[in-house]
Design an enzyme around this catalytic site. Structure first.
Site, PDB file in Angstrom:
ATOM      1  N   GLU A   1       0.761  -1.146  -0.147  1.00  0.00           N
ATOM      2  CA  GLU A   1      -0.091  -0.082  -0.177  1.00  0.00           C
ATOM      3  C   GLU A   1       0.856   1.264   0.060  1.00  0.00           C
ATOM      4  O   GLU A   1       0.419   2.178  -0.519  1.00  0.00           O
ATOM      5  CB  GLU A   1      -0.824  -0.005   1.030  1.00  0.00           C
ATOM      6  CG  GLU A   1      -1.834  -1.144   1.270  1.00  0.00           C
ATOM      7  CD  GLU A   1      -2.615  -1.619   0.040  1.00  0.00           C
ATOM      8  OE1 GLU A   1      -2.740  -0.589  -0.696  1.00  0.00           O
ATOM      9  OE2 GLU A   1      -3.146  -2.650  -0.329  1.00  0.00           O
TER      10      GLU A   1
ATOM     11  N   HIS B   1       1.316   2.232  -3.549  1.00  0.00           N
ATOM     12  CA  HIS B   1       0.475   2.964  -3.903  1.00  0.00           C
ATOM     13  C   HIS B   1       0.593   4.269  -3.652  1.00  0.00           C
ATOM     14  O   HIS B   1       0.584   5.522  -4.201  1.00  0.00           O
ATOM     15  CB  HIS B   1      -0.946   2.462  -3.964  1.00  0.00           C
ATOM     16  CG  HIS B   1      -1.226   1.281  -4.576  1.00  0.00           C
ATOM     17  ND1 HIS B   1      -1.334   1.259  -6.023  1.00  0.00           N
ATOM     18  CD2 HIS B   1      -1.669  -0.011  -3.996  1.00  0.00           C
ATOM     19  CE1 HIS B   1      -1.538  -0.207  -6.204  1.00  0.00           C
ATOM     20  NE2 HIS B   1      -1.887  -1.147  -5.164  1.00  0.00           N
TER      21      HIS B   1
END
Lengths: 545, 560
Positions: free
Chosen positions: A302, A305
């Protein structure tokens, strides 16, 4: 309110100026440059006022989604779904409005367009694309599809629980039918599936994917076969000892620092990254007491991202262009960080001693770094995509791609899915699922209408290896730097080459500029071969014999 | 789309639905329009009638727009909650823009010509009579807001908006420097704008009346003058008596430190006890505690433990809890509509004050909860008796700069009201504020301020567009006392019940009498209906006399 003003002569376009007092007043053609500039400026401002609203609605949707996955009381989920559908309608109304149509025409006219800044040109282009698509689709079709997708998601949960594929055949048939209709309305070359693919990966086609995936299959299927034969499996039991949740939270703070992520980390059921606006990108993880790497892997993924979101240039961050250009390139960043970096030896050289000594001496005290490295890269012969390792993961995606492509092209029927699934699973992975639950029912994607999405996972992996290959060439001693804990060299390089552009360039443009070529599976294949023959000495020899 | 049916709301299952109380129900065999939180489908059972179709179509349109208005408002609420709790500070600019955009969209939708036409249509007698109670209430709220905003020139609205954000910044700076004088030019500007705004809204007697309407519809300066003069007449002698008093109260232990974790646990449990439903809400932390209604089943409150750990449990947790309980108990047909709101700011404050002051600073509550608190705080308060605790939390401290006891606070509100009214009416100049402040402080509270800057800078209301808001604080106290007086009469042994830890009976009574109506009834209607008379300060004065007469013999003597 926006006031519409008819402009006579000149461009013949209908011009909207926000400052006018009366509706439909007549405005004569400006004769001097100053007036002309003012007119362009007024219309550009009017256009931005509308696109800013779309962006703001996007930010509210993002915040709402983050909130419902983290802090919102569960009882409010119906309310939130309703709130979200109403503002989605508001956005749709703005997008397909007459105002947008007129402003687009005005700003696209050659004379005006030439004078726009690059950013403004891109903004006009981006809005034109979504406007055209929205206009092509009848609103009843959009509405029906949205309803079916929502319903499909709910029915899938029950079907998955009860291992009952039969029960969702009708809704999936309906979704496939509506998706085909969508493709017909939008229009396509070669395959209707291309329309769906384009939604997630602009410009990608079945033609290109077929070629790339054939290459991957040719190389990876034998590799998987060889790996499946290996008996020297590493011991990974220590990853499932008890690891204090509180300490794992502290590790997340440490990871934040190492990777240079500045946003929040919250906790949720399924990890995600949500960008809410400039300087406000948030991730959420799931901390499991008896699965150490689940949290660490999720957080690093994550963060990949999130660094993309945080790296978008400030002047476009809070606009319609403040996003990555495709799912594939976004996924390339998360996978690069999660697998190539996070599961790679250089990073572990820096990180593992901390983990071992500062956090979990009891659990990891006698585990050597090489054993830890092997354990987190263990090959898993499993029918479940989410449990897959780096090598088999690609095959999980390829089979899903082939199935959904054939489904949309009408080459296979919904009712045949379990059979096709089992065949491909055996051929590509060497395992046959015991049940539909472990097979065709394991992912929600088909049933909630995310058809065309799966390939972006594999595209992400391919881009990741391709980009990393360039990074190694361009950043001196990159892996040594990583081994010293200096992740900022890579982060800044990615920011400069990729992140800052947001949606100003297409994925294809970026990849070509950065790596000098298009999507090429060669780097992923090389990377996997080299990594796994390191982990399993003699692997490639076995293959050849 | 959420379908909210009466059976889903367990706590309300026994209450009388609003519609059945209302005898102006529309004929049920004609046109049915579902509440906005469903699909807003319109069913016409008498298709022959063109009039019916026209009515149904327009009502549907009307509700569709209101649904959008309501949601634009709720999302701003969510964005505000997030900004004050979890949002990274660096994201403030983007958040401000997103909130501004939602507000502009709201304003445009509300003041559109289409909305004007729909209001006109639905107001016609033949149409109005067919509206349900909820629909009538919606129309009332929309009409009021529409008319208020329609006449406001966009330039003025934008300027007010702008001063609000610049005001917040200027205030923070002045507050940090403890310097009121640097705010004076800004204050002059904002007063001029407010006077202009009042002119646009329109008023009869005082421009201040126009500004009151946003917070307490129907309230005017005449009423307030009367209320405050009554309060001053009664409370000033009481304040003087307390000043003379020889009673010594130990308050030091209130500053004892308690770990935040413990406080969090106590706060959560306390809220559960008083009836805040954590399945439909949550408690977080922020530097300025608030209650935020994000939608049905989603009511969030915040607290701050840092400044005063023990008192925060009363002043913040019980106060915001009161707001929260109100918002969690609207009738299902009101929930998720634009009238899922308290009847006014004053009433909302009234419920918060009822929980904070009347209950939370009252003896019955602590008879039950003090031993419980001692137990939860494992040792921190073991050497302090219930009586000592009770007296400490109720001490009247007239010399303090921050007047937060019931008596000095009421007197303080009287002087603030008089000053802000005079400012808006043009009877007082900004440069004279500190002098007037000192004079009034001496006259009402009987003390000269230790630090006049600190006192003047205690609240940011004047700098953030909240002129006319202060009086709702006093109304809240008055409503609370008046409502509680009725509750004691109607609920048998109420205080014994509270002393035995039963907080449910009171909550159910309040739900039935007040909460469930949301904004379908005005505060005036509710107060009359519940207490049998209009707003009357007598109950508050009675409450003060009884309570403080017991604590201070000098106050008790006054009565004779």
């Amino acid at each position: 309110m926006l006031k519409v003003i008819r402009l006579q002569g000149g461009l013949g376009a209908t011009v909207i100026t926000p400052s006018a007092k009366k509706e439909s007043a007549e405005l004569s053609t400006p004769t001097n440059t100053k007036d002309k500039n003012e007119e362009v400026d007024n219309n550009l401002q009017a256009f931005k006022k509308l696109t800013d609203r779309l962006t703001a609605i996007g930010a509210y949707q993002g915040l709402g989604a983050w909130d419902s996955a983290t802090y919102m009381p569960e009882a409010a989920s119906d309310t939130r779904a309703w709130q979200s559908s109403i503002i989605e309608e508001l956005a749709y109304e703005i997008l397909i409005s007459e105002d947008i149509r007129k402003l687009l025409e005005y700003l696209e006219s050659e004379l005006i367009n030439n004078g726009l800044s690059n950013t403004d040109k891109m903004l006009v282009k981006a809005i034109r694309k979504v406007y055209t698509e929205a206009k092509k689709l009848p609103s009843e079709l959009v509405k029906e599809l949205a309803e079916m997708e929502a319903k499909g998601g709910v029915l899938w949960k029950a079907a998955e629980e009860n291992n009952d594929f039969e029960s969702i055949v009708p809704i999936l048939e309906k979704i496939v039918e509506l998706k085909r209709k969508t493709a017909e309305y939008i229009g396509y070359k070669r395959s209707p599936y291309n329309v769906l693919l384009d939604d997630y990966e602009e410009g990608m086609t079945t033609e290109e994917l077929d070629k790339v995936f054939t290459e991957l299959k040719k190389e990876l299927i034998p590799l998987i076969k060889a790996l499946n034969k290996r008996t020297d499996k590493p011991n990974s039991n220590f990853l499932n000892k008890a690891y204090s949740i509180e300490k794992q939270r502290k590790i997340n703070d440490e990871l934040k620092k190492i990777f240079g992520f500045e946003g929040r980390i919250d906790e949720t059921k399924h990890p995600f990254c949500q960008s809410i606006g400039h300087k406000d990108v948030r991730i959420a993880t799931h901390i499991k007491r008896k699965d150490l790497w689940f949290n660490i892997g999720s957080v690093i993924h994550e963060i990949g991202h999130a660094l993309y979101g945080e790296g978008i240039a400030e002047d476009i961050a809070n606009t319609r262009l403040g996003d990555s250009p495709s799912m594939g390139i976004d996924e390339s960043q998360s996978r690069l960080y999660e697998t190539i970096i996070g599961q790679g030896l250089p990073f572990l050289i820096h990180f593992y001693p901390k983990l071992q000594e500062d956090y979990f001496p009891k659990q990891l005290g006698d585990v050597e770094i090489s054993d830890f490295y092997k354990a987190i890269n263990e090959i898993k012969r499993t029918p479940i995509r989410l449990d897959a390792d780096e090598v088999t993961y690609q095959m999980h995606i390829i089979m899903r791609y082939e199935i959904e492509r054939d489904l949309i092209e009408g080459k296979i029927e919904v009712k045949d899915l379990p059979t096709v699934w089992a065949q491909k699973s055996e051929e590509y992975l060497g395992v046959i699922p015991n049940s539909d639950r472990e097979g065709v029912l394991q992912d929600c994607h088909f049933y909630c209408g995310l058809i065309g999405y799966f390939p972006t996972y594999a595209i992400g992996n391919i881009y990741a290896a391709q980009i990393y290959n360039t990074a190694k060439n361009e950043i001196e001693d990159l892996e040594l730097k990583i081994a010293k804990g200096e992740l900022h060299h890579l982060r800044e390089w990615l920011r400069e080459k990729i992140h800052r552009h947001g949606d100003m360039k297409t994925t294809k443009e970026i990849i070509r500029e950065v790596t000098g070529e298009d999507l090429n599976p060669k780097y992923l294949i090389e990377y996997l071969k080299s990594k796994y023959s390191d982990l399993y000495p003699g692997l490639l020899l076995e293959r050849n014999s | 789309m959420p379908k909210i049916t009466p059976t889903q709301s367990v706590s309300l299952s026994h209450t009388t639905p609003i519609e059945s109380i209302d005898n102006q129900q529309p004929p049920s065999n004609e046109v049915t329009i579902e509440p906005p939180h469903s699909n807003i489908s319109t069913t016409i059972t008498n298709p022959a009638s063109v009039v019916n179709i026209e009515f149904a179509r327009k009502l549907h349109e009307f509700k569709k727009i209101i649904e959008e208005l309501y949601i634009l408002e709720r999302l701003q609420e969510l964005a505000g909650w997030d900004r004050d709790t979890y949002m990274p500070k660096v994201a403030i600019q983007g958040r401000k823009e997103a909130i501004d955009i939602a507000e502009r969209m709201f304003h445009e939708k509300l003041t559109s010509r289409k909305m004007g036409g729909l209001i006109d249509f639905l107001q016609l007698e033949e149409n109005y009579s067919r509206l349900s109670t909820v629909e009538k209430a919606l129309l009332r709220k929309v009409k009021y807001t529409y008319e208020r905003d329609k006449n406001k020139p966009t330039s003025l609205a934008e300027k007010l908006k702008e001063t609000e954000s610049t005001g917040r910044v200027a205030y923070t700076e002045a507050h940090d420097k403890n310097d009121f004088i640097m705010l004076m030019p800004f204050l002059k500007k904002i007063i001029a704008l407010k006077q202009k705004e009042a002119k646009c809204i329109g008023y009869r007697d005082s421009p201040y009346d126009a500004l009151l309407q946003d917070w307490e519809p129907g309230l005017n300066t005449k009423q307030l003058d009367q209320i405050f003069s009554e309060l001053k007449k009664e409370l000033i002698p009481i304040a003087r008596a307390i000043k003379r008093s020889k009673v010594q109260i130990n308050r030091k232990f209130l500053d004892r430190s308690v770990s935040e974790k413990k406080l969090q646990r106590v706060a959560n449990e306390l809220l559960k006890h008083i009836g805040f439903d954590f399945e439909k809400g949550r408690l977080d932390e922020s530097s300025n505690p608030f209650c935020s209604a994000i939608g049905a089943n989603d009511i969030r409150i915040t607290t701050d433990y840092k400044e005063s750990p023990l008192l925060s449990l009363i002043g913040y947790v019980l106060h915001e809890g009161g707001h929260g309980i109100y918002a969690q108990n609207y009738a299902p047909e009101v929930d998720n509509t634009w009238i899922a709101d308290s009847s006014s700011f004053g009433m909302d404050e009234g419920i918060a004050r009822l929980y904070e002051t009347i209950i939370g600073m009252g003896e019955p509550f602590w008879i039950y909860y003090y031993p419980w608190l001692q137990d939860r705080l494992s040792g921190t308060l073991n050497d302090i008796s219930l009586d000592e605790f009770y007296k400490a939390i109720n001490t009247v401290d007239l010399s303090s700069d921050i007047l937060d006891d019931e008596i000095s606070c009421a007197l303080n509100l009287a002087m603030i009201y008089e000053i802000e009214k005079d400012l808006i009416e043009g009877n007082l100049e900004v440069k004279n504020i500190p002098e007037i402040w000192k004079q009034k402080r001496m006259a009402y509270i009987g003390e000269t301020p230790q630090d006049v800057n600190k006192q003047l800078l205690k609240d940011d209301h004047w700098y953030t567009n909240y002129f006319g808001y202060f009086p709702t604080y006093i109304l809240g106290r008055l409503y609370a006392a008046q409502i509680y007086n009725t509750a004691k009469k109607e609920i048998q042994n109420l205080e014994i019940k509270i002393a035995s830890g039963d907080m449910k009976t009171l909550k159910e009574w309040l739900t039935e009498k007040i909460f469930k109506y949301g904004r379908t009834r005005s505060t005036e209607e509710i107060i009359k209906e519940v207490t049998g008379e209009g707003l009357n300060p007598k109950y508050f004065i009675q409450h003060i006399k009884e309570k403080y007469g017991k604590m201070y013999p000098e106050v008790a003597k006054l009565a004779h």
